[in-house]
Design a protein around this motif. Structure first.
Motif, mmCIF file in Angstrom:
data_model
loop_
_atom_site.group_PDB
_atom_site.id
_atom_site.type_symbol
_atom_site.label_atom_id
_atom_site.label_comp_id
_atom_site.label_asym_id
_atom_site.label_seq_id
_atom_site.Cartn_x
_atom_site.Cartn_y
_atom_site.Cartn_z
ATOM 1 N N GLU A 193 -52.362 7.149 -24.756
ATOM 2 C CA GLU A 193 -51.307 6.811 -25.717
ATOM 3 C C GLU A 193 -50.933 8.039 -26.534
ATOM 4 O O GLU A 193 -51.781 8.846 -26.902
ATOM 5 C CB GLU A 193 -51.780 5.697 -26.658
ATOM 6 C CG GLU A 193 -51.867 4.332 -25.995
ATOM 7 C CD GLU A 193 -52.084 3.218 -27.008
ATOM 8 O OE1 GLU A 193 -51.873 3.464 -28.216
ATOM 9 O OE2 GLU A 193 -52.460 2.114 -26.584
ATOM 10 N N GLY A 194 -49.633 8.169 -26.792
ATOM 11 C CA GLY A 194 -49.139 9.273 -27.600
ATOM 12 C C GLY A 194 -48.803 10.527 -26.821
ATOM 13 O O GLY A 194 -48.283 11.494 -27.397
ATOM 14 N N GLU A 195 -49.087 10.560 -25.519
ATOM 15 C CA GLU A 195 -48.804 11.768 -24.734
ATOM 16 C C GLU A 195 -47.299 11.987 -24.583
ATOM 17 O O GLU A 195 -46.529 11.042 -24.407
ATOM 18 C CB GLU A 195 -49.445 11.674 -23.347
ATOM 19 C CG GLU A 195 -50.931 11.914 -23.339
ATOM 20 C CD GLU A 195 -51.457 12.211 -21.934
ATOM 21 O OE1 GLU A 195 -50.761 12.902 -21.160
ATOM 22 O OE2 GLU A 195 -52.565 11.746 -21.612
ATOM 23 N N ARG A 196 -46.925 13.257 -24.615
ATOM 24 C CA ARG A 196 -45.562 13.683 -24.272
ATOM 25 C C ARG A 196 -45.640 14.278 -22.873
ATOM 26 O O ARG A 196 -46.356 15.255 -22.644
ATOM 27 C CB ARG A 196 -45.038 14.697 -25.284
ATOM 28 C CG ARG A 196 -44.894 14.118 -26.694
ATOM 29 C CD ARG A 196 -44.358 15.140 -27.674
ATOM 30 N NE ARG A 196 -43.019 15.591 -27.280
ATOM 31 C CZ ARG A 196 -41.884 14.946 -27.574
ATOM 32 N NH1 ARG A 196 -41.936 13.799 -28.260
ATOM 33 N NH2 ARG A 196 -40.717 15.418 -27.194
ATOM 34 N N PRO B 58 -45.634 3.555 -27.661
ATOM 35 C CA PRO B 58 -44.479 3.782 -28.541
ATOM 36 C C PRO B 58 -44.446 5.175 -29.159
ATOM 37 O O PRO B 58 -43.375 5.691 -29.490
ATOM 38 C CB PRO B 58 -44.645 2.704 -29.625
ATOM 39 C CG PRO B 58 -45.506 1.663 -29.003
ATOM 40 C CD PRO B 58 -46.429 2.396 -28.083
ATOM 41 N N GLU B 59 -45.615 5.802 -29.332
ATOM 42 C CA GLU B 59 -45.665 7.137 -29.924
ATOM 43 C C GLU B 59 -45.543 8.237 -28.874
ATOM 44 O O GLU B 59 -45.446 9.415 -29.216
ATOM 45 C CB GLU B 59 -46.973 7.324 -30.703
ATOM 46 C CG GLU B 59 -47.182 6.307 -31.811
ATOM 47 C CD GLU B 59 -46.045 6.321 -32.818
ATOM 48 O OE1 GLU B 59 -45.617 7.420 -33.207
ATOM 49 O OE2 GLU B 59 -45.583 5.215 -33.209
ATOM 50 N N GLY B 60 -45.548 7.854 -27.606
ATOM 51 C CA GLY B 60 -45.438 8.830 -26.534
ATOM 52 C C GLY B 60 -44.001 9.020 -26.086
ATOM 53 O O GLY B 60 -43.075 8.383 -26.597
ATOM 54 N N PHE B 61 -43.816 9.904 -25.097
ATOM 55 C CA PHE B 61 -42.462 10.193 -24.603
ATOM 56 C C PHE B 61 -42.561 10.737 -23.184
ATOM 57 O O PHE B 61 -43.467 11.526 -22.868
ATOM 58 C CB PHE B 61 -41.779 11.221 -25.504
ATOM 59 C CG PHE B 61 -40.365 11.547 -25.100
ATOM 60 C CD1 PHE B 61 -39.342 10.637 -25.298
ATOM 61 C CD2 PHE B 61 -40.073 12.763 -24.500
ATOM 62 C CE1 PHE B 61 -38.045 10.937 -24.916
ATOM 63 C CE2 PHE B 61 -38.775 13.075 -24.111
ATOM 64 C CZ PHE B 61 -37.754 12.156 -24.328
ATOM 65 N N ARG C 67 -38.521 5.608 -25.335
ATOM 66 C CA ARG C 67 -39.523 6.662 -25.107
ATOM 67 C C ARG C 67 -39.300 7.387 -23.772
ATOM 68 O O ARG C 67 -40.206 8.033 -23.252
ATOM 69 C CB ARG C 67 -40.931 6.065 -25.189
ATOM 70 C CG ARG C 67 -41.210 5.000 -24.136
ATOM 71 C CD ARG C 67 -42.535 4.285 -24.349
ATOM 72 N NE ARG C 67 -42.388 3.111 -25.206
ATOM 73 C CZ ARG C 67 -43.264 2.119 -25.240
ATOM 74 N NH1 ARG C 67 -44.360 2.167 -24.485
ATOM 75 N NH2 ARG C 67 -43.076 1.090 -26.026
#
Length: 284
Positions: free
Chosen positions: A44-47, A68-71, A103
């Motif tokens: 989670e959170g990975e770009r 949700p915090e990733g892209f 995202r």
């Protein structure tokens, strides 16, 4: 598959451009990419930069796991008009309008090696190539791409078909790959699925030459995947046309390819068509 995984696959499919007549195919393809992403340990959170995103089968899975915090930024050299039954552009539009859309970004007609394409150092946490290395036109192209990727992210994850067969049923898939790769060696321009075949050792060596250090490897089965049947059908139906259309082939190559086609037909009849396994690794 566990009930939670089945439910997740259905949720992911609802975000994608899926032909109801081919829903079973999409289910298998999505389940496979979910297994890949979990083997890589997507967090989670990975770009993530996905090179060779196509119609977004892997993109959707990566976006879900990144949360949700990733892209996920998917890029592909193919134009928006390429693909069927949905074009790349149509598939991207559906994904963009889905709950995952916020995202995800997908860019097409994008050459990874173009000087105009530039990301800052470690803009991403990971670069992913999922079943996209065989689309490259040469070993040199893949190595150059992985060298550029080293600037953009500290981690690399790659998956490709593994040509080290472990079951006679995989022989037909292997033959169909070898035949197409031999033909592609004489083409100057192509949008074929298989342009350059890389074995596991090739991928390891290319990654290391590009400056990556492999941290873990996996060989995953792909029992229900339909790709072996698709590739075999293409060769059985189109080889003669491809030979005729290619000028300048060595005289002996046509008969050699036809003999291999006969072996492919015999292998399919005797042993069926089972997909190759998948070689996957991560590197830093």
């Amino acid at each position: 598959m566990a009930s939670l995984t089945v439910r997740l696959i259905k949720e992911l499919m609802a975000c994608m451009a899926t032909d109801p007549k081919n829903a079973e195919i999409q289910e298998v393809q999505t389940a496979h990419r979910l297994r890949l992403a979990r083997a890589w340990g997507i967090r989670e959170g990975e770009r993530i930069l996905e090179i060779g995103c196509g119609q977004g089968d892997m993109t959707a899975v990566l976006a879900h796991l990144a949360g949700p915090e990733g892209f996920v930024h998917g890029i592909d050299i193919g134009p928006e008009s390429y693909g069927a039954p949905f074009t790349l552009g149509q598939a991207a539009d559906v994904l963009s309008a889905s709950p995952l859309g916020g995202r995800i970004r997908m860019d097409f007609s994008t050459d990874v090696l173009s000087p105009e394409l530039s990301f800052g150092k470690n803009t991403f946490d990971r670069v992913v190539l999922a079943h996209s290395s065989w689309y490259m036109d040469s070993r040199e192209t893949l190595e150059q791409i992985l060298k550029r990727a080293k600037e953009w992210a500290p981690k690399l994850s790659v998956a490709e078909w593994d040509v080290r067969i472990g079951n006679i049923g995989q022989y037909a898939h292997l033959l169909s790959v070898l035949i197409q790769a031999q033909l592609e060696a004489f083409k100057t321009d192509s949008m074929s699925n298989i342009r350059t075949m890389f074995a596991a050792d090739d991928l390891r060596e290319i990654a290391r030459s590009a400056g990556w250090h492999i941290s873990d490897e996996h060989v995953l089965t792909a029992e229900r995947m339909q790709d072996g049947e698709w590739e075999a059908a293409y060769v059985l139906q189109n080889l003669e046309m491809d030979i005729v259309q290619l000028s300048g082939l060595p005289t002996a190559l046509g008969p050699l390819l036809r003999s291999q086609q006969a072996l492919l037909r015999d292998a399919a009849e005797r042993h069926g068509i089972r997909p190759l396994d998948v070689f996957a690794f991560s590197a830093n």
